[in-house]
Design a protein around this motif. Structure first.
Motif, PDB file in Angstrom:
ATOM      1  N   GLU A   1      -0.753   4.422   6.550  1.00 41.19           N
ATOM      2  CA  GLU A   1      -0.197   3.130   6.153  1.00 41.19           C
ATOM      3  C   GLU A   1       1.239   2.979   6.667  1.00 41.19           C
ATOM      4  O   GLU A   1       1.648   1.896   7.093  1.00 41.19           O
ATOM      5  N   GLN A   2       2.000   4.065   6.649  1.00 42.76           N
ATOM      6  CA  GLN A   2       3.361   4.013   7.169  1.00 42.76           C
ATOM      7  C   GLN A   2       3.359   3.733   8.671  1.00 42.76           C
ATOM      8  O   GLN A   2       4.184   2.964   9.168  1.00 42.76           O
ATOM      9  N   GLU A   3       2.420   4.327   9.370  1.00 38.93           N
ATOM     10  CA  GLU A   3       2.289   4.078  10.813  1.00 38.93           C
ATOM     11  C   GLU A   3       1.932   2.618  11.069  1.00 38.93           C
ATOM     12  O   GLU A   3       2.494   1.981  11.969  1.00 38.93           O
TER      13      GLU A   3
ATOM     14  N   ALA B   1       0.835  -1.208   0.000  1.00 39.10           N
ATOM     15  CA  ALA B   1       0.000   0.000   0.000  1.00 39.10           C
ATOM     16  C   ALA B   1       0.868   1.256   0.000  1.00 39.10           C
ATOM     17  O   ALA B   1       0.585   2.213  -0.731  1.00 39.10           O
ATOM     18  N   ILE B   2       1.922   1.261   0.791  1.00 37.67           N
ATOM     19  CA  ILE B   2       2.838   2.407   0.836  1.00 37.67           C
ATOM     20  C   ILE B   2       3.428   2.660  -0.542  1.00 37.67           C
ATOM     21  O   ILE B   2       3.456   3.802  -1.033  1.00 37.67           O
ATOM     22  N   GLU B   3       3.882   1.619  -1.191  1.00 35.18           N
ATOM     23  CA  GLU B   3       4.452   1.760  -2.526  1.00 35.18           C
ATOM     24  C   GLU B   3       3.398   2.239  -3.515  1.00 35.18           C
ATOM     25  O   GLU B   3       3.646   3.139  -4.326  1.00 35.18           O
ATOM     26  N   GLY B   4       2.202   1.653  -3.449  1.00 29.49           N
ATOM     27  CA  GLY B   4       1.128   2.054  -4.361  1.00 29.49           C
ATOM     28  C   GLY B   4       0.736   3.510  -4.185  1.00 29.49           C
ATOM     29  O   GLY B   4       0.612   4.253  -5.171  1.00 29.49           O
ATOM     30  N   TYR B   5       0.526   3.934  -2.943  1.00 29.29           N
ATOM     31  CA  TYR B   5       0.148   5.329  -2.700  1.00 29.29           C
ATOM     32  C   TYR B   5       1.275   6.282  -3.088  1.00 29.29           C
ATOM     33  O   TYR B   5       1.024   7.356  -3.632  1.00 29.29           O
TER      34      TYR B   5
END
Length: 195
Positions: free
Chosen positions: A183-185, A154-158
């Motif tokens: 998502e990072q948290e 998700a982090i990569e996608g966002y």
């Protein structure tokens, strides 16, 4: 940048006598775009400044919506099936993450509608459109690992979506930046739980 700034025109003016050889930039709004915004009221927040990217942005958001919904399902399953000595605390965090992912999905769906699109909640295509995978692990550490992988995806996608959208749609970009922060948290918390 808001949509009005997207349609702003930067004009370079040369003062013929006082500043010969130098130029000054002036920022002026595109009056024809402002006039166009007065029409097509049925399009709501979508003004001519959205340009040719609106449909692409809606598709990106619908795929992100599918990802969030799959994440909700995965976290919910893990919440209800986690067992082991550390499971009560971690299972509770899975539920908190599930609820936060559901809130992300709601925000994405709302933005899709604002852009004149239709949020795609079809269960038949969710896993196909999702960037993250569903997981039915029974082991607590495997659950944590699966959720960490999904958060990293998700982090990569966002991050990629934010870069793609850039200044084409500042409202969507800010929404994605907010979700990315969550998502990072989540990823940081999950990394701390890995055994």
């Amino acid at each position: 940048m808001n949509s009005f700034v997207n349609t702003a025109i930067v004009k370079t003016l040369k003062n013929d006598s006082e500043n010969a050889g130098s130029s000054h930039q002036r920022l002026e709004l595109d009056v024809s775009a402002l006039d166009a915004a007065k029409r097509s009221l049925d399009e709501g927040a979508v003004t001519p400044s959205y340009g040719p990217w609106r449909e692409d942005i809606i598709k990106l958001l619908n795929d992100a919506l599918a990802t969030e919904l799959v994440c909700v399902l995965r976290y919910k399953r893990h919440h209800f099936t986690a067992v082991g000595q550390a499971s009560p605390k971690i299972a509770e965090e899975f539920l908190i993450h599930a609820n936060e992912e559901a809130a992300h999905a709601d925000r994405l769906a709302e933005r899709i509608v604002q852009l004149g699109g239709e949020p795609d909640f079809s269960p038949d295509s969710l896993s196909r459109r999702s960037h993250a995978d569903y997981d039915a692990s029974a082991d607590l550490n495997d659950m944590v690992r699966a959720n960490l992988i999904a958060e990293r995806v998700a982090i990569e996608g966002y991050s990629q979506m934010i870069a793609l959208i850039g200044d084409k749609d500042s409202t969507t970009r800010r929404l994605l930046e907010d979700i990315l922060s969550d998502e990072q948290e989540h990823a940081d918390e999950l990394a701390d739980w890995l055994v």
